[in-house]
Motif scaffolding. Sequence first.
Motif, PDB file in Angstrom:
ATOM      1  N   TYR A 198     -18.105 -36.216 -47.098  1.00 58.14           N
ATOM      2  CA  TYR A 198     -18.312 -34.825 -46.728  1.00 58.14           C
ATOM      3  C   TYR A 198     -17.040 -34.233 -46.114  1.00 58.14           C
ATOM      4  O   TYR A 198     -16.426 -34.845 -45.237  1.00 58.14           O
ATOM      5  N   VAL A 240     -14.948 -32.204 -43.577  1.00 58.72           N
ATOM      6  CA  VAL A 240     -15.224 -31.857 -42.178  1.00 58.72           C
ATOM      7  C   VAL A 240     -14.111 -31.011 -41.556  1.00 58.72           C
ATOM      8  O   VAL A 240     -14.261 -30.531 -40.427  1.00 58.72           O
ATOM      9  N   GLU A 271     -27.384 -37.555 -44.875  1.00 56.87           N
ATOM     10  CA  GLU A 271     -26.468 -36.464 -44.566  1.00 56.87           C
ATOM     11  C   GLU A 271     -26.449 -36.108 -43.078  1.00 56.87           C
ATOM     12  O   GLU A 271     -25.369 -35.830 -42.524  1.00 56.87           O
ATOM     13  N   PRO A 272     -27.595 -36.110 -42.381  1.00 54.68           N
ATOM     14  CA  PRO A 272     -27.543 -35.820 -40.936  1.00 54.68           C
ATOM     15  C   PRO A 272     -26.639 -36.794 -40.164  1.00 54.68           C
ATOM     16  O   PRO A 272     -26.068 -36.421 -39.132  1.00 54.68           O
ATOM     17  N   TYR A 273     -26.531 -38.021 -40.664  1.00 56.36           N
ATOM     18  CA  TYR A 273     -25.643 -38.990 -40.018  1.00 56.36           C
ATOM     19  C   TYR A 273     -24.190 -38.556 -40.154  1.00 56.36           C
ATOM     20  O   TYR A 273     -23.396 -38.702 -39.222  1.00 56.36           O
ATOM     21  N   HIS A 317     -23.197 -35.470 -40.324  1.00 58.45           N
ATOM     22  CA  HIS A 317     -23.043 -34.399 -39.342  1.00 58.45           C
ATOM     23  C   HIS A 317     -22.809 -34.978 -37.950  1.00 58.45           C
ATOM     24  O   HIS A 317     -21.950 -34.490 -37.201  1.00 58.45           O
ATOM     25  N   TRP A 318     -23.565 -36.001 -37.607  1.00 60.48           N
ATOM     26  CA  TRP A 318     -23.430 -36.622 -36.289  1.00 60.48           C
ATOM     27  C   TRP A 318     -22.041 -37.227 -36.110  1.00 60.48           C
ATOM     28  O   TRP A 318     -21.412 -37.053 -35.060  1.00 60.48           O
ATOM     29  N   ALA A 376     -19.250 -36.378 -37.628  1.00 62.38           N
ATOM     30  CA  ALA A 376     -18.271 -35.306 -37.501  1.00 62.38           C
ATOM     31  C   ALA A 376     -18.267 -34.731 -36.088  1.00 62.38           C
ATOM     32  O   ALA A 376     -17.199 -34.484 -35.500  1.00 62.38           O
ATOM     33  N   GLU A 377     -19.439 -34.556 -35.526  1.00 60.90           N
ATOM     34  CA  GLU A 377     -19.546 -33.979 -34.185  1.00 60.90           C
ATOM     35  C   GLU A 377     -18.881 -34.854 -33.131  1.00 60.90           C
ATOM     36  O   GLU A 377     -18.344 -34.340 -32.145  1.00 60.90           O
ATOM     37  N   THR A 428     -17.026 -30.538 -37.949  1.00 64.88           N
ATOM     38  CA  THR A 428     -18.314 -30.141 -38.504  1.00 64.88           C
ATOM     39  C   THR A 428     -18.247 -30.164 -40.029  1.00 64.88           C
ATOM     40  O   THR A 428     -17.176 -29.943 -40.616  1.00 64.88           O
ATOM     41  N   ILE A 429     -19.359 -30.439 -40.681  1.00 66.86           N
ATOM     42  CA  ILE A 429     -19.421 -30.430 -42.140  1.00 66.86           C
ATOM     43  C   ILE A 429     -19.188 -29.009 -42.646  1.00 66.86           C
ATOM     44  O   ILE A 429     -19.821 -28.059 -42.185  1.00 66.86           O
TER      45      ILE A 429
END
Length: 210
Positions: free
Chosen positions: A7, A9, A189-191, A193-194, A196-197, A202-203
Amino acid sequence: MSNDIAYPVFRTPDLTLAMSAARRLMDFGRREYSEVSVSAELRSVAEVRRVAYELPGAWFRGQEEFGEFDGVPFEDQPALVVGVQAPGLPTDPSAYEGRLPVECSLLDQPVGSIEDAFTAVTGPNIGEIRWASLCWPDAPEAGFGGESKHAEVTLLLNTRTRDLDEPANDHTVLVHIRSAIVSGRQTREPYAHWLAEQAGLTIIGPGQRL
């Protein structure tokens, strides 16, 4: 067998900022055994010679037509086709006819050993820096376990795609995780995002697969 998905970022025309973001994310998963590989596509003989002078330890490999060397023993194929280090590159310009673009690469190097030198000579050429053998930690608050097989970070230079086939005027950082598709949806996918944070990122676009 599993595959990865990467992804985007971070994206910027400023290479220094792109490298900083990539390293910040890479450091989050870095281990003592982590490695880095670099590669670039060089589209002229002049560029091949310039990069070879700056990176004498790099390997270079030219293009070949499909089936061009079917039945030809490996030892009888041109060095530029099978792969050769910088000092062994042909000096005759005619040896490069039909072989461009030439891929330049250095694989599985210690983290921090080659990145700066590589970006300094890449110039406008399309390339990538890929940090592998990382280890992403558990994210219990997000409901995900960690992973290592597909824990990687890539910095795309002068392109936005992992295929390295579309020139761009900026550079893109990708975070890699394991691809897990259920009912047509990437369940991990939420992983991404986590992850990247955790690096202040951020994605910014859809995942890319090879």
